[in-house]
Design an enzyme around this catalytic site. Structure first.
Site, PDB file in Angstrom:
ATOM      1  N   SER A  99     -10.183  -7.255  -1.314  1.00 28.38           N
ATOM      2  CA  SER A  99     -11.438  -7.396  -1.060  1.00 28.38           C
ATOM      3  C   SER A  99     -12.717  -7.497  -1.955  1.00 28.38           C
ATOM      4  O   SER A  99     -13.554  -8.281  -1.632  1.00 28.38           O
ATOM      5  CB  SER A  99     -11.716  -5.955  -0.070  1.00 28.38           C
ATOM      6  OG  SER A  99     -11.671  -4.656  -1.011  1.00 28.38           O
TER       7      SER A  99
ATOM      8  N   GLU B 214      -1.691  -3.105  -7.430  1.00 25.54           N
ATOM      9  CA  GLU B 214      -2.485  -2.425  -8.343  1.00 25.54           C
ATOM     10  C   GLU B 214      -3.526  -1.673  -7.181  1.00 25.54           C
ATOM     11  O   GLU B 214      -3.915  -2.195  -6.121  1.00 25.54           O
ATOM     12  CB  GLU B 214      -3.457  -3.381  -8.906  1.00 25.54           C
ATOM     13  CG  GLU B 214      -4.668  -2.811  -9.723  1.00 25.54           C
ATOM     14  CD  GLU B 214      -5.591  -3.849  -9.747  1.00 25.54           C
ATOM     15  OE1 GLU B 214      -7.030  -3.372  -9.700  1.00 25.54           O
ATOM     16  OE2 GLU B 214      -5.592  -5.041 -10.047  1.00 25.54           O
TER      17      GLU B 214
ATOM     18  N   CYS C   3     -12.199  -2.404  -9.860  1.00 26.87           N
ATOM     19  CA  CYS C   3     -10.927  -1.329  -9.879  1.00 26.87           C
ATOM     20  C   CYS C   3     -11.002  -0.830 -11.188  1.00 26.87           C
ATOM     21  O   CYS C   3     -10.389   0.520 -11.777  1.00 26.87           O
ATOM     22  CB  CYS C   3      -9.606  -2.038  -9.884  1.00 26.87           C
ATOM     23  SG  CYS C   3      -9.475  -3.666 -10.586  1.00 26.87           S
TER      24      CYS C   3
END
Length: 528
Positions: free
Chosen positions: A159, A264, A301
């Site tokens: 995303s 991940e 992340c």
């Protein structure tokens, strides 16, 4: 406005056999964009996987230079996507134009980087042990090993990176470089972007005469499970939530033939503030850390979600400085309504915990994310409270104050696996706290010194991975050239005639690999 067909990509053709219509949305207004996408039905998912399987024998046996030409052609096509494309991505994701332009350059750049890997030839991992017929008590046979692509790979779009971790992103680039056809599952948050990029890949495939089915793309919710369970799929690449990654891992493990999932998933990326650094430059660190926390609305992340400091007057002053700076940060629009809802839920959980204090940030309301700063009691970290281990995906971080060096080590022992850990330190700190490094090596994939984790270089040495739950397999990376190894497996040839060997293992190797034989041990060094 770009022309968007909204049909699935299967074996070099477009297909719209399904009946469910999907829409992409404007990230700023949540209004549906004027494009219709047809969700793939079961037959189309099967056809996409079968098309990839049919392309695999021819694609993996192409000379590495041909696959390199394909990747270079993809890069050229991506670079040619114009201002209307950038505007479309911005509209679907609320990411600014400069970010999208930079991400496009990173996406084409990593394609070219993998093309260089293919032309170097070292990805084959060639190992040669020549026959030793005179060895006693038993002679040794001739043994030669290299690596081949595992087969068709399912890739799930992320995303937060609509280009670099999506349709033509790192997983796709690594799989194609390895000789593995791809079935890509488009992310629902930027389906129009995915189509524009898929068109670029297909144009490159046609220009370089790649097999039909080398790249396929499907739309829709719920199609991922069928894709992962399809017997033709031999590996999975995923970037997303811990819940989503775990679900894919469980599906893949439950297959009659289990396959690896390279996911991940979740990381809070601890930042350790050591005493001398705070004495020398505490105010500067507060400013830099604030910028890292709110960069890109915290939708990375590698966002620093946990900040640990040792009890001192300098750390107390730092807390005040960081609180003041975080309080001034403006609200930002997130990628989509779902991401905002998840962020608001995470912030609410922090607010509700009796041992977590809110230090800065306006009340979370409306359609934008408000940056937030919290401080948690150290006991939560010491006893492994799950709330401090959970990623809050957005512009929020949590401070923890430890009493001393012993308590710092105890707190770090309880941390789950992470993508990164950062040491903000002066030379004296590094000497006094040298014992941190062996511990952090067990916990993370990348250790930073006096930098901030937001920002990942695409290169040979990068590791973007880490122990669970940061990733499902800590032995690999999803960024950098090492990523190709996830989609390769070794094959050994014993006493094979030279003319039947793969080119990378032949005595007269056209790749220009010079083999230096150690006659005593029969080992070979390969110089590239």
């Amino acid at each position: 406005m770009p022309h968007i067909l909204g049909h699935n990509y299967i074996g070099g053709t477009r297909s719209a056999a399904g009946t469910l219509a999907l829409h992409s949305h404007d990230a700023h207004t949540s209004e549906a964009l004027p494009y219709v996408f047809i969700q793939a039905n079961a037959a189309e998912v099967d056809a996409a996987a079968q098309a990839a399987a049919a392309a695999y024998p021819a694609f993996r046996n192409l000379p590495a230079s041909r696959r390199a030409d394909f990747l270079d052609a993809i890069a050229t096509q991506l670079d040619a996507l114009g201002d209307d494309f950038v505007a479309l991505v911005t509209r679907e994701t609320a990411l600014p134009n400069a970010r999208i332009q930079g991400e496009r350059a990173r996406t084409s750049g990593q394609m070219r980087l993998f093309a260089q890997v293919l032309r170097r030839g070292d990805f084959y991992g060639a190992r040669i042990d020549r026959a030793l017929p005179e060895r006693q008590p038993l002679p040794r046979v001739d043994l030669r090993q290299y690596r081949i692509g595992v087969g068709p790979v399912a890739v799930f779009g992320a995303s937060n990176f609509p280009l670099a971790f999506s349709t033509a992103g790192g997983d796709t680039a690594a799989a194609l470089a390895a000789g593995c056809p791809v079935v890509f599952k488009a992310h629902s948050g930027h389906m129009a972007t995915a189509e524009q990029v898929a068109d670029a890949i297909i144009r490159a495939a046609e220009q370089t005469d790649m097999p039909k089915g080398v790249f396929n793309m499907i739309y829709g919710a719920g199609v991922g499970e069928q894709l992962v369970k399809h017997p033709a799929i031999q590996a999975v690449g995923f970037t997303g939530s811990l819940k989503g990654g775990r679900a894919l891992c469980d599906m893949a493990a439950a297959r009659p033939q289990p396959i690896p999932v390279f996911a991940e998933m979740s990381s809070i990326n601890p930042v350790l503030l050591l005493p001398e650094a705070l004495q020398v430059r505490g105010e500067k660190i507060a400013s830099e850390l604030t910028a890292s926390v709110v960069q890109g609305c915290g939708q990375f992340c590698t966002n620093p979600g946990l900040v640990i400091g040792l009890h001192s007057s300098e750390f107390s002053a730092f807390i005040e400085q960081l609180s003041a700076q975080m309080a001034e940060q403006p609200a930002q629009t997130m990628l989509n309504a779902g991401t905002l809802a998840s962020y608001a839920k995470g912030v609410q959980a922090l607010h509700a915990h009796p041992q977590i204090k809110h230090l800065a940030g306006r009340e979370q309301q409306g359609n934008q994310a408000q940056p937030q700063l919290f401080q948690a009691d150290v006991s939560l970290l010491l006893k492994g409270d799950p709330l401090l281990q959970e990623e809050v995906f957005g512009p929020t971080t949590v401070l923890v104050e430890v009493a001393d060096q012993a308590q710092l080590l105890q707190a770090l022992q309880g941390l789950h696996g992470q993508l990164t850990a950062t040491l903000i330190a002066e030379p004296g700190d590094l000497n006094a706290y040298a014992m941190l490094l062996p511990l952090l090596e067990q916990k993370v994939g990348r250790i930073l010194f006096n930098g901030y984790p937001t920002g990942v270089e695409v290169c040979d040495a990068m590791v973007h991975g880490g122990p669970y739950p940061a990733t499902s397999d800590a032995r690999g990376t999803s960024v950098g050239t090492l990523a190709i190894e996830r989609f390769l497996r070794p094959v050994c040839y014993q006493n094979c005639a030279d003319e039947l060997l793969p080119e990378a293992l032949q005595n007269a190797n056209p790749l220009g690999i010079e083999r230096l034989v150690d006659g005593r041990k029969g080992r070979v060094a390969i110089n590239l």
